[in-house]
Scaffold this motif. Structure first.
Motif, PDB file in Angstrom:
ATOM      1  N   SER A  94       0.846  -1.202   0.000  1.00 59.49           N
ATOM      2  CA  SER A  94       0.000   0.000   0.000  1.00 59.49           C
ATOM      3  C   SER A  94       0.877   1.245   0.000  1.00 59.49           C
ATOM      4  N   THR A  95       1.790   1.284  -0.941  1.00 60.35           N
ATOM      5  CA  THR A  95       2.821   2.325  -0.977  1.00 60.35           C
ATOM      6  C   THR A  95       2.242   3.694  -1.333  1.00 60.35           C
ATOM      7  N   VAL A  96       2.716   4.710  -0.641  1.00 64.71           N
ATOM      8  CA  VAL A  96       2.315   6.085  -0.953  1.00 64.71           C
ATOM      9  C   VAL A  96       2.936   6.481  -2.283  1.00 64.71           C
ATOM     10  N   THR A  97       2.099   6.740  -3.278  1.00 65.84           N
ATOM     11  CA  THR A  97       2.593   7.088  -4.609  1.00 65.84           C
ATOM     12  C   THR A  97       1.977   8.367  -5.176  1.00 65.84           C
ATOM     13  N   ARG A  98       1.091   8.979  -4.421  1.00 69.19           N
ATOM     14  CA  ARG A  98       0.489  10.232  -4.886  1.00 69.19           C
ATOM     15  C   ARG A  98       0.233  11.142  -3.684  1.00 69.19           C
ATOM     16  N   ILE A  99       0.589  12.406  -3.851  1.00 64.12           N
ATOM     17  CA  ILE A  99       0.231  13.408  -2.857  1.00 64.12           C
ATOM     18  C   ILE A  99      -0.594  14.460  -3.587  1.00 64.12           C
ATOM     19  N   ALA A 100      -1.879  14.298  -3.518  1.00 63.00           N
ATOM     20  CA  ALA A 100      -2.777  15.146  -4.294  1.00 63.00           C
ATOM     21  C   ALA A 100      -2.707  16.597  -3.831  1.00 63.00           C
ATOM     22  N   PRO A 101      -2.552  17.553  -4.774  1.00 62.82           N
ATOM     23  CA  PRO A 101      -2.573  18.965  -4.402  1.00 62.82           C
ATOM     24  C   PRO A 101      -3.885  19.303  -3.701  1.00 62.82           C
TER      25      PRO A 101
ATOM     26  N   ARG B 119      -0.644  19.902   5.131  1.00 61.21           N
ATOM     27  CA  ARG B 119       0.160  19.755   6.340  1.00 61.21           C
ATOM     28  C   ARG B 119       1.651  19.755   6.033  1.00 61.21           C
ATOM     29  N   PHE B 120       2.028  19.141   4.888  1.00 61.34           N
ATOM     30  CA  PHE B 120       3.441  19.046   4.518  1.00 61.34           C
ATOM     31  C   PHE B 120       3.629  19.571   3.092  1.00 61.34           C
ATOM     32  N   PRO B 121       3.567  20.881   2.903  1.00 63.41           N
ATOM     33  CA  PRO B 121       3.679  21.434   1.545  1.00 63.41           C
ATOM     34  C   PRO B 121       4.993  21.084   0.861  1.00 63.41           C
ATOM     35  N   GLU B 122       6.071  20.877   1.663  1.00 59.09           N
ATOM     36  CA  GLU B 122       7.359  20.530   1.062  1.00 59.09           C
ATOM     37  C   GLU B 122       7.309  19.163   0.386  1.00 59.09           C
ATOM     38  N   PHE B 123       6.466  18.269   0.886  1.00 57.36           N
ATOM     39  CA  PHE B 123       6.341  16.953   0.266  1.00 57.36           C
ATOM     40  C   PHE B 123       5.578  17.048  -1.046  1.00 57.36           C
ATOM     41  N   ALA B 124       4.542  17.843  -1.056  1.00 56.31           N
ATOM     42  CA  ALA B 124       3.787  18.035  -2.290  1.00 56.31           C
ATOM     43  C   ALA B 124       4.681  18.631  -3.366  1.00 56.31           C
ATOM     44  N   ARG B 125       5.636  19.449  -2.932  1.00 50.47           N
ATOM     45  CA  ARG B 125       6.560  20.081  -3.880  1.00 50.47           C
ATOM     46  C   ARG B 125       7.663  19.117  -4.315  1.00 50.47           C
ATOM     47  N   ASP B 126       8.306  18.439  -3.341  1.00 52.38           N
ATOM     48  CA  ASP B 126       9.488  17.627  -3.636  1.00 52.38           C
ATOM     49  C   ASP B 126       9.180  16.163  -3.921  1.00 52.38           C
ATOM     50  N   TYR B 127       8.033  15.674  -3.447  1.00 57.79           N
ATOM     51  CA  TYR B 127       7.679  14.259  -3.621  1.00 57.79           C
ATOM     52  C   TYR B 127       6.240  14.120  -4.118  1.00 57.79           C
ATOM     53  N   PRO B 128       5.911  14.723  -5.251  1.00 55.35           N
ATOM     54  CA  PRO B 128       4.529  14.666  -5.741  1.00 55.35           C
ATOM     55  C   PRO B 128       4.068  13.248  -6.038  1.00 55.35           C
ATOM     56  N   ASP B 129       5.021  12.373  -6.342  1.00 57.87           N
ATOM     57  CA  ASP B 129       4.683  10.979  -6.610  1.00 57.87           C
ATOM     58  C   ASP B 129       5.050  10.084  -5.429  1.00 57.87           C
ATOM     59  N   GLY B 130       5.100  10.655  -4.244  1.00 55.95           N
ATOM     60  CA  GLY B 130       5.355   9.876  -3.044  1.00 55.95           C
ATOM     61  C   GLY B 130       6.664   9.123  -3.112  1.00 55.95           C
ATOM     62  N   VAL B 131       6.616   7.846  -2.768  1.00 57.48           N
ATOM     63  CA  VAL B 131       7.819   7.009  -2.750  1.00 57.48           C
ATOM     64  C   VAL B 131       8.444   6.919  -4.142  1.00 57.48           C
ATOM     65  N   ILE B 132       7.644   7.007  -5.182  1.00 58.21           N
ATOM     66  CA  ILE B 132       8.179   6.956  -6.546  1.00 58.21           C
ATOM     67  C   ILE B 132       9.187   8.080  -6.774  1.00 58.21           C
ATOM     68  N   SER B 133       9.016   9.205  -6.071  1.00 57.62           N
ATOM     69  CA  SER B 133       9.911  10.348  -6.229  1.00 57.62           C
ATOM     70  C   SER B 133      11.234  10.182  -5.484  1.00 57.62           C
ATOM     71  N   MET B 134      11.356   9.130  -4.679  1.00 57.60           N
ATOM     72  CA  MET B 134      12.596   8.905  -3.919  1.00 57.60           C
ATOM     73  C   MET B 134      13.683   8.339  -4.841  1.00 57.60           C
ATOM     74  N   ALA B 135      14.892   8.212  -4.306  1.00 60.48           N
ATOM     75  CA  ALA B 135      16.032   7.721  -5.096  1.00 60.48           C
ATOM     76  C   ALA B 135      15.988   6.198  -5.200  1.00 60.48           C
ATOM     77  N   LEU B 136      14.910   5.671  -5.738  1.00 58.78           N
ATOM     78  CA  LEU B 136      14.713   4.221  -5.793  1.00 58.78           C
ATOM     79  C   LEU B 136      15.761   3.483  -6.631  1.00 58.78           C
ATOM     80  N   PRO B 137      16.342   4.086  -7.685  1.00 56.21           N
ATOM     81  CA  PRO B 137      17.375   3.350  -8.436  1.00 56.21           C
ATOM     82  C   PRO B 137      18.585   2.970  -7.592  1.00 56.21           C
ATOM     83  N   GLU B 138      18.760   3.585  -6.427  1.00 56.55           N
ATOM     84  CA  GLU B 138      19.893   3.254  -5.565  1.00 56.55           C
ATOM     85  C   GLU B 138      19.653   1.997  -4.719  1.00 56.55           C
ATOM     86  N   ILE B 139      18.430   1.511  -4.718  1.00 56.84           N
ATOM     87  CA  ILE B 139      18.120   0.291  -3.955  1.00 56.84           C
ATOM     88  C   ILE B 139      18.665  -0.912  -4.718  1.00 56.84           C
TER      89      ILE B 139
END
Length: 294
Positions: free
Chosen positions: A177-184, A191-211
């Motif tokens: 049930s991974t967080v993948t969307r932070i709806a505007p 509550r966390f405007p910086e996440f909406a800005r930097d991680y609009p696609d939730g976990v998808i926006s993280m540095a996943l290729p490094e895993i």
């Protein structure tokens, strides 16, 4: 003893026995000091012959409100008490997995915010838990996160070999049930405007290729939570370009929901199909684990 007092005592005994049975004879609460100097507490369930270990990250605030009175139990008012992973901990143990269900660390008394889950400090705290489990059973250690807990699990997997943090004996990752969307305009974005800005696609926006470790993505086809739609599972998998193995499991069915769509007793929390969800996770872990001393 009058009848009312007798009934109260009987109910207390039954409640104690039920909680004890739910945790099993080898359950305890462990608290360790992390390199940051904070206390990291977790429920520990030890099967007789562990074939793997799992660190479970609940969603929400991750605050369990653990009681040290035997048997170990989640606080009665903890928001995440019914979380999918928290209530399924014994199902993981039934697969001969050593289980650690982590609480929020001592310097996060109100629970973990999204920014803390993504912090280097949080990644640092998780490593000693993996090492603790490894010291009790020399078997692979996997991270399993659900909902907001998916941030924590992914962050630690990314941290292996990064940020000056040792790998911490991490052998695999499971995101449910991974967080993948932070709806505007959503409550989370407000509550966390910086996440909406930097991680609009939730976990998808993280540095996943490094895993680098094997990774399983689990979603429920009927998950109606706006932050965790199953339709995003392919996009999530596509970002895991460095993982040794990537697989996606889409589940369906279960019991009628009795909570809001983003809470535990709905499709979001695999309500009514907990055993199937855990079985599929356990199958992937067993198949993709390297057993024995390394």
């Amino acid at each position: 003893m009058n009848r009312v007092l007798h009934l109260i005592v009987l109910l207390a005994i039954l409640s104690f026995s039920t909680r004890n049975a739910a945790f099993g004879d080898e359950a305890s609460i462990v608290s360790i000091t992390t390199p940051r100097g904070v206390q990291q507490t977790f429920i520990l369930i030890k099967p007789e012959h562990a074939i793997a270990s799992v660190i479970l990250f609940a969603g929400g605030s991750g605050k369990l409100g653990l009681s040290r009175m035997p048997p170990p139990q989640v606080g009665p008012y903890a928001f995440v008490a019914g979380n999918f992973l928290v209530r399924s901990r014994e199902k993981f143990a039934a697969h001969e997995f050593m289980v650690a269900v982590i609480d929020a660390p001592s310097d996060q008394p109100r629970g973990m915010s999204g920014s803390f889950r993504l912090s280097t400090e949080h990644a640092i705290d998780i490593g000693p838990i993996a090492d603790y489990l490894k010291s009790h059973a020399d078997v692979p250690v996997w991270l399993v996160g659900t909902s907001a807990g998916s941030w924590s699990a992914a962050r630690r997997a990314i941290a292996a070999g990064r940020d000056g943090i040792a790998a911490g004996s991490i052998d695999g990752l499971v995101l449910t049930s991974t967080v993948t969307r932070i709806a505007p305009g959503s409550s989370f974005a407000r509550r966390f405007p910086e996440f909406a800005r930097d991680y609009p696609d939730g976990v998808i926006s993280m540095a996943l290729p490094e895993i680098r470790v094997p990774t399983l993505i689990v979603s429920h086809k009927e998950d109606a939570c706006e932050f965790t739609p199953a339709a995003d599972a392919p996009a999530l998998a596509k970002r895991l370009t460095g993982s040794a193995q990537v697989a996606t499991v889409l589940l369906s069915g279960g019991d009628p929901p009795r909570s809001d769509p983003c809470e535990a007793y709905a499709a979001h929390g695999y309500y009514g199909i907990e055993r199937e969800a855990v079985d599929r996770i356990a199958e992937f872990i067993a198949t993709n684990s390297k057993h024995g001393p390394r």
